[in-house]
Every structure is written in structure tokens, then in C-alpha cells.
Design an enzyme around this catalytic site. Sequence first.
Site, PDB file in Angstrom:
ATOM      1  N   GLU A 203       0.815  -1.217   0.000  1.00 34.97           N
ATOM      2  CA  GLU A 203       0.000   0.000   0.000  1.00 34.97           C
ATOM      3  C   GLU A 203       0.849   1.267   0.000  1.00 34.97           C
ATOM      4  OE1 GLU A 203      -3.721  -0.025   0.462  1.00 34.97           O
ATOM      5  OE2 GLU A 203      -3.498  -2.098  -0.190  1.00 34.97           O
ATOM      6  N   HIS A 277      -4.285   1.978   7.378  1.00 37.76           N
ATOM      7  CA  HIS A 277      -2.884   2.215   7.051  1.00 37.76           C
ATOM      8  C   HIS A 277      -2.181   2.783   8.282  1.00 37.76           C
ATOM      9  CE1 HIS A 277      -4.191   2.775   2.609  1.00 37.76           C
ATOM     10  NE2 HIS A 277      -3.669   1.584   2.746  1.00 37.76           N
ATOM     11  N   CYS A 394      -2.658  11.445   3.522  1.00 37.99           N
ATOM     12  CA  CYS A 394      -3.045  10.584   2.404  1.00 37.99           C
ATOM     13  C   CYS A 394      -2.811  11.265   1.063  1.00 37.99           C
ATOM     14  CB  CYS A 394      -4.517  10.194   2.517  1.00 37.99           C
ATOM     15  SG  CYS A 394      -4.897   9.050   3.854  1.00 37.99           S
TER      16      CYS A 394
END
Length: 470
Positions: A203, A277, A394
Site C-alpha cells: 500500500e 494504514h 493521504c
Amino acid sequence: MANGKPRVADAGITDLPQPRASIPTKGVVMNAWEVNFDGLPGLTHHYAGLSFGNEASTKHQYQVSNPQRAAKQGLLKMKALADAGFPQGVIPPQERPNVMLLRQLGFSGRDEQVIAKAAAQAPELLSAASSASAMWVANAATVCPSADALDGKVHLTVANLSSLLHRASEAPTTQATLQAIFHDPEYFSVHGPLPSVAALGDEGAANHNRLGRDYGLPATQLFIYGRDTGNGAMPQRYPARQTRAASEAVARLNETNMNQVVFAQQNPQVIDQGVFHNDVIAVSNRQLLFCHEQAFMHQEQLMQQLSERVPGFQVIEVPSTRATVAEAVSTYLFNSQLLSKPDGSMMLVLPGEAQENPRVWRYLNELVTQDNPIDTLRVFDLRESMSNGGGPACLRLRVVLNEAERKAVNPAVMMNDTLFATLNDWVDRYYRDRLTAGCLADPQLLQEGREALDRLTQILHLGSLYPFQR
């Protein structure tokens, strides 16, 4: 007091941060900066609740989105930070709806027919193929600065994002985009994604931290994984997306000096609370790690290990009595940006949701009065992104660059007054101010997007980046 001046919340920054000379490496003195490259929200930004484990995404499913506002909120953050002296670049959206993906899923005909069939037969697949999730470029790749690489180049390994359909198709365009921005092979190596299998779920930088002194010096790279296949504790409610095997493979691809690498497991209990995350529960900059007290497995041992490896290591562990994991998830307290100012102190860039929570905001205002590097809070309205599950951290990919490497980056993507005005005009011309899942079936949306992206590649000097351009 810090550096002879009071710590002030919401203070502005006006001076250009000057890099400090690092210890000579390979016979030369290198200056380096951390450059943030932010993803620009795309024209099909909508709330579909596609990201299982991301509670904000699920909570806002089927609400009406405003792609134009999303893009402008992102641009305002980029411009404000660039004006404050922090080097800032732009990463463009991807083409959506992704007609090639829909064809792979069995829909045929002209592009407009493919979209119409998907809308009629499997609207959830059309929604996935229309996701603007590539805006969250913390998941685009994992970066190894040249100071940490065995070959002295900047390495970027594209994430495969294999755990979710709407993200797994991003990698080819992400790779082409990064190659167009970091195009000089003398300084940069852009690697393709790992094989798209469960054991190698990757990721990107959202599960990667770098801890050290000045940016231009070798540092410790901290890779965070959610699961180690066949070993250790696992979350029970939500999936652990990052695997240890993937983190190890990325470190190898990036030519990272393995003597500078630490692998640590994310706490599976916080994954089950919506921490999909690591950047939802921790953020770092230089020697400082800002995290929740429940962020990692065996956290005390990890902090000891980092203190032995990182000169001047500091950690701020927020206790649950001041902010619970649930509050961290709802406010994205840790999905923030830690930025170094010229005097060595740091600014914490936060979403408006953190200011709106009385307990979290009280804690933060106490934090900036204490003896730690953080002395400034900067709040941005990113509600369109936040409602889909992505905060300040992000939206950006951190790339440490020395002076020569900065000059080798495609200059057209770097934020300045002219680019800000140009991109705002571009958004006004092409973006809709209202979008629902039902709008995705409109064939005109595809044409609007292609026309917009064709123009954007000209503005950013990216060449023929998208399949429809080739």
C-alpha cells in the site's frame, strides 16, 4: 518557549526553509529538502464506500460529492504550503471511468456502451472503475532517498494496491506518471509494482516512515506491515493490507541499505478500529515520531530499537486518555503532515475535523506549549477528501531530494502562483460541482474527463500519459 520564541497555534510561515549542509557523502556535501507531491482529486470523485476497513469511506457512502470543491480544497493546501516555503508538487488524477478495467470485467462495445452496460448490470463495478482514489498518493509508491540507496539514486516503487479492486488498477498510470515527473535516469529509478497477489499486498508510503537527522543524511527506514503470512497476530474485523513480504521486497527493489531498515508490525487491534494504514495512527519527520500509544505491536521494544538507531530520536506517544483510537480515526489526528521550519521546529498540518473535536484540539494546543519540536498547528478544510477517508497525509507523497535532484524533476508540476491560477481555471472549466453514483453512467462524464486530462497533460508537460492519448 522554543528557540527563544513562544509556540503559537495557527501561525503562518513565510520564510523559505533552507536545507542544512549534511555530513559529506561520497566526497561531496549534499543539501536536501523534503518535497511533497500532492494528488489532485479527479473529476469522478464520489462517495461509494468502496474501501472496506476505512470507516470514513463507509460512513459517507451514497452521499452527494462535489468534485470541484475537492480539487479546490486540495489546491488551496498545496498553494498555502508552497507559499509558506515548503516545496510542493502536483500529481494529476487518473482517467476515470476506467473503461479498460470494465472491458476486463466482460463489458463490450464502444466506450459509451461499456459504461452503459456496466451501469445497468453491475453499478458497483462502474463505481469501482470510476473511483478517484488515486488522489491519495501516499499509496502511490514507496520512496528511498539517494542518501539511503546503495546506488545513490532516488528510487520509487509503485504500490500494487492489490487488496481493493478500485485501487488495484492504478499502478500502470501511476508508474507512467512518476516516470514523467522523475524522468532523468541519472537521478531516478521508478520501479513497477510487485506481483498482485495477497502475499505481496503493498500500500505504498502510507506504511513507511523515515527517521534521521538532516534530510540529506542516511536515515533509518521504518516499514510497517499489518500481517506476516503464517506468523503473528492478525486483525479479526478488517483486513491487514500491507504484508511484511511486500515491505521486504520493496526495500530490495529500492536498493535500500538494509543496515538502515527496521520492520515493525502494526497493532492488529487498531486495524480493527479503522486504522487501515499506518499513517492513520503515526507520522514522522526527521528524528520525531508522533504516534498513538497503541500504534504498534511490541511498541516499547520498537521505541527502544529506534532510540538506539536514530541519533536524537524523539517520540510523542499520545495516550488514550487524551485521544482514543476512535478519536484518532474520526479526526485523522495522525494523518497529518509534520513539516520542518527553518529554525528546526515543526509545523503540524491537520484537517478541520481535528479542530472540531474539543478533546483532540485541547490536547494539540497543550502539545505546542511543551518541550518538543512541534510549535505550530495549521488547519485545512479537506472535508471532501476526509469524507472519503483521506486526510492531509493521504494526499501527499514525500520525496527527499538534493539540489541536483530537485533540478532534475519536471519543473512544470511544481506549485507556484501561475500554476495555481491555471489549475483553478482548469477546475472551473471541467469539474462538476455535484456528483452521485447515478451520474457515473452519463457518457458525457467520460468525454469531459478525457478533454480535461488531455489539457492537464499539456499544462504539466507530462506527454501522452493516458491510454486514450496513445
